[in-house]
Design a protein around this motif. Structure first.
Motif, mmCIF file in Angstrom:
data_model
loop_
_atom_site.group_PDB
_atom_site.id
_atom_site.type_symbol
_atom_site.label_atom_id
_atom_site.label_comp_id
_atom_site.label_asym_id
_atom_site.label_seq_id
_atom_site.Cartn_x
_atom_site.Cartn_y
_atom_site.Cartn_z
ATOM 1 N N LEU A 98 69.797 78.498 101.596
ATOM 2 C CA LEU A 98 69.143 77.882 100.439
ATOM 3 C C LEU A 98 67.750 77.386 100.814
ATOM 4 O O LEU A 98 66.776 77.603 100.083
ATOM 5 C CB LEU A 98 69.992 76.731 99.888
ATOM 6 N N TYR A 99 67.653 76.750 101.968
ATOM 7 C CA TYR A 99 66.349 76.226 102.409
ATOM 8 C C TYR A 99 65.355 77.363 102.623
ATOM 9 O O TYR A 99 64.212 77.300 102.157
ATOM 10 C CB TYR A 99 66.494 75.403 103.697
ATOM 11 N N ARG A 100 65.777 78.407 103.324
ATOM 12 C CA ARG A 100 64.870 79.526 103.587
ATOM 13 C C ARG A 100 64.435 80.195 102.287
ATOM 14 O O ARG A 100 63.277 80.581 102.132
ATOM 15 C CB ARG A 100 65.524 80.549 104.516
ATOM 16 N N THR A 101 65.346 80.324 101.355
ATOM 17 C CA THR A 101 65.021 80.940 100.068
ATOM 18 C C THR A 101 63.987 80.102 99.322
ATOM 19 O O THR A 101 62.967 80.620 98.867
ATOM 20 C CB THR A 101 66.293 81.100 99.204
ATOM 21 N N ALA A 102 64.254 78.808 99.199
ATOM 22 C CA ALA A 102 63.337 77.923 98.470
ATOM 23 C C ALA A 102 61.980 77.847 99.161
ATOM 24 O O ALA A 102 60.940 77.850 98.496
ATOM 25 C CB ALA A 102 63.939 76.527 98.329
ATOM 26 N N SER A 103 61.967 77.810 100.483
ATOM 27 C CA SER A 103 60.689 77.680 101.188
ATOM 28 C C SER A 103 59.838 78.942 101.067
ATOM 29 O O SER A 103 58.619 78.886 101.173
ATOM 30 C CB SER A 103 60.901 77.316 102.661
ATOM 31 N N ARG A 104 60.473 80.085 100.819
ATOM 32 C CA ARG A 104 59.714 81.325 100.608
ATOM 33 C C ARG A 104 59.128 81.387 99.196
ATOM 34 O O ARG A 104 58.143 82.063 98.962
ATOM 35 C CB ARG A 104 60.593 82.556 100.823
ATOM 36 N N LEU A 105 59.776 80.694 98.259
ATOM 37 C CA LEU A 105 59.322 80.748 96.874
ATOM 38 C C LEU A 105 58.362 79.624 96.504
ATOM 39 O O LEU A 105 57.546 79.787 95.602
ATOM 40 C CB LEU A 105 60.534 80.701 95.925
ATOM 41 N N ALA A 159 62.731 90.482 95.702
ATOM 42 C CA ALA A 159 63.635 91.507 96.245
ATOM 43 C C ALA A 159 63.755 91.365 97.768
ATOM 44 O O ALA A 159 64.860 91.407 98.316
ATOM 45 C CB ALA A 159 63.144 92.905 95.872
ATOM 46 N N LEU A 160 62.628 91.177 98.453
ATOM 47 C CA LEU A 160 62.651 91.005 99.914
ATOM 48 C C LEU A 160 63.413 89.745 100.310
ATOM 49 O O LEU A 160 64.208 89.760 101.261
ATOM 50 C CB LEU A 160 61.226 90.938 100.480
ATOM 51 N N ILE A 161 63.173 88.660 99.608
ATOM 52 C CA ILE A 161 63.841 87.394 99.930
ATOM 53 C C ILE A 161 65.349 87.520 99.738
ATOM 54 O O ILE A 161 66.131 87.114 100.597
ATOM 55 C CB ILE A 161 63.260 86.243 99.078
ATOM 56 N N GLY A 202 68.479 101.475 91.518
ATOM 57 C CA GLY A 202 67.311 102.285 91.874
ATOM 58 C C GLY A 202 66.021 101.476 91.818
ATOM 59 O O GLY A 202 65.125 101.659 92.649
ATOM 60 N N THR A 203 65.926 100.574 90.856
ATOM 61 C CA THR A 203 64.742 99.713 90.739
ATOM 62 C C THR A 203 64.646 98.785 91.941
ATOM 63 O O THR A 203 63.559 98.595 92.504
ATOM 64 C CB THR A 203 64.824 98.882 89.438
ATOM 65 N N ILE A 204 65.771 98.245 92.360
ATOM 66 C CA ILE A 204 65.790 97.335 93.516
ATOM 67 C C ILE A 204 65.405 98.095 94.785
ATOM 68 O O ILE A 204 64.575 97.626 95.581
ATOM 69 C CB ILE A 204 67.178 96.683 93.676
ATOM 70 N N LYS A 205 65.978 99.291 94.975
ATOM 71 C CA LYS A 205 65.634 100.106 96.150
ATOM 72 C C LYS A 205 64.141 100.422 96.159
ATOM 73 O O LYS A 205 63.481 100.351 97.200
ATOM 74 C CB LYS A 205 66.433 101.410 96.146
ATOM 75 N N SER A 206 63.619 100.751 95.012
ATOM 76 C CA SER A 206 62.200 101.080 94.887
ATOM 77 C C SER A 206 61.325 99.875 95.233
ATOM 78 O O SER A 206 60.331 100.000 95.945
ATOM 79 C CB SER A 206 61.927 101.559 93.459
ATOM 80 N N ARG A 207 61.695 98.709 94.720
ATOM 81 C CA ARG A 207 60.918 97.490 95.013
ATOM 82 C C ARG A 207 60.926 97.163 96.495
ATOM 83 O O ARG A 207 59.896 96.791 97.062
ATOM 84 C CB ARG A 207 61.461 96.304 94.218
ATOM 85 N N LEU A 208 62.101 97.273 97.115
ATOM 86 C CA LEU A 208 62.187 97.004 98.550
ATOM 87 C C LEU A 208 61.319 97.986 99.328
ATOM 88 O O LEU A 208 60.573 97.591 100.231
ATOM 89 C CB LEU A 208 63.641 97.090 99.031
#
Length: 175
Positions: free
Chosen positions: A30-37, A125-127, A148-154
């Protein structure tokens, strides 16, 4: 996995200690996710606190106990987005400290800048994939978008990072 389901069941029945144990298991994610955003530690702490309170209050709405991690991450991301919307018109000066011979700190700042350069869809998507640890199917369900959209974004996000930030630096961005 079975221990997780048991903790969720206990927490749903009102066992506060079980809920605290659940949150502690995912606190780092949770911390890593929030700190990236978010841009600063105060906002990260606020978002985490609000997400945990909200999760506790709405725990009875969780349909599938094994998806607790995805569910609480979604609540956190919604809190982060809410904070970002509130702060959109506020100019925040980021304090970048020049590292004292600490290469890992420099790389952390460089990674933050690289992630922040991506548009929101690619960054999220990366996070979700690398930090939260969701697979493509889970991200697809979470964002309500085709796999497919998620794969494309990554793929595109990694290509942007590879071409704009890590070209000629000897860093491998995995395919």
């Amino acid at each position: 996995m079975e221990a997780l389901k048991t903790l969720v069941k206990k927490a749903k029945k009102g066992d506060g200690e079980a809920f605290v144990l659940l949150v502690k298991q995912y606190e780092d994610v949770l911390y890593r996710t929030a700190s990236r955003l978010l841009n600063n530690d105060e906002d990260v702490a606020d978002a985490m606190q609000e997400a945990i309170i909200s999760a506790y209050e709405k725990l009875h709405t969780l349909k599938n106990n094994e998806y607790f991690n995805t569910w609480i991450c979604k609540i956190l991301i919604n809190e982060c987005n809410s904070l970002l919307r509130k702060n959109k018109n506020i100019l925040i000066m980021n304090d970048y400290v020049i590292p004292d011979k600490r290469n890992d700190e420099f790389q952390k700042i460089e990674l933050e800048e690289a992630l922040n350069s991506l548009n929101e869809a690619y960054r999220l998507a990366l996070i979700l994939y690398y930090i939260v640890g969701l697979n493509i199917r889970e991200i697809s369900e979470f964002l309500k978008e085709p796999e497919g959209t998620i794969k494309s974004r990554l793929s595109r996000a990694k290509a942007i990072l590879r071409n704009n930030y890590y070209k000629n630096k000897g860093v491998i961005v995995y395919e």
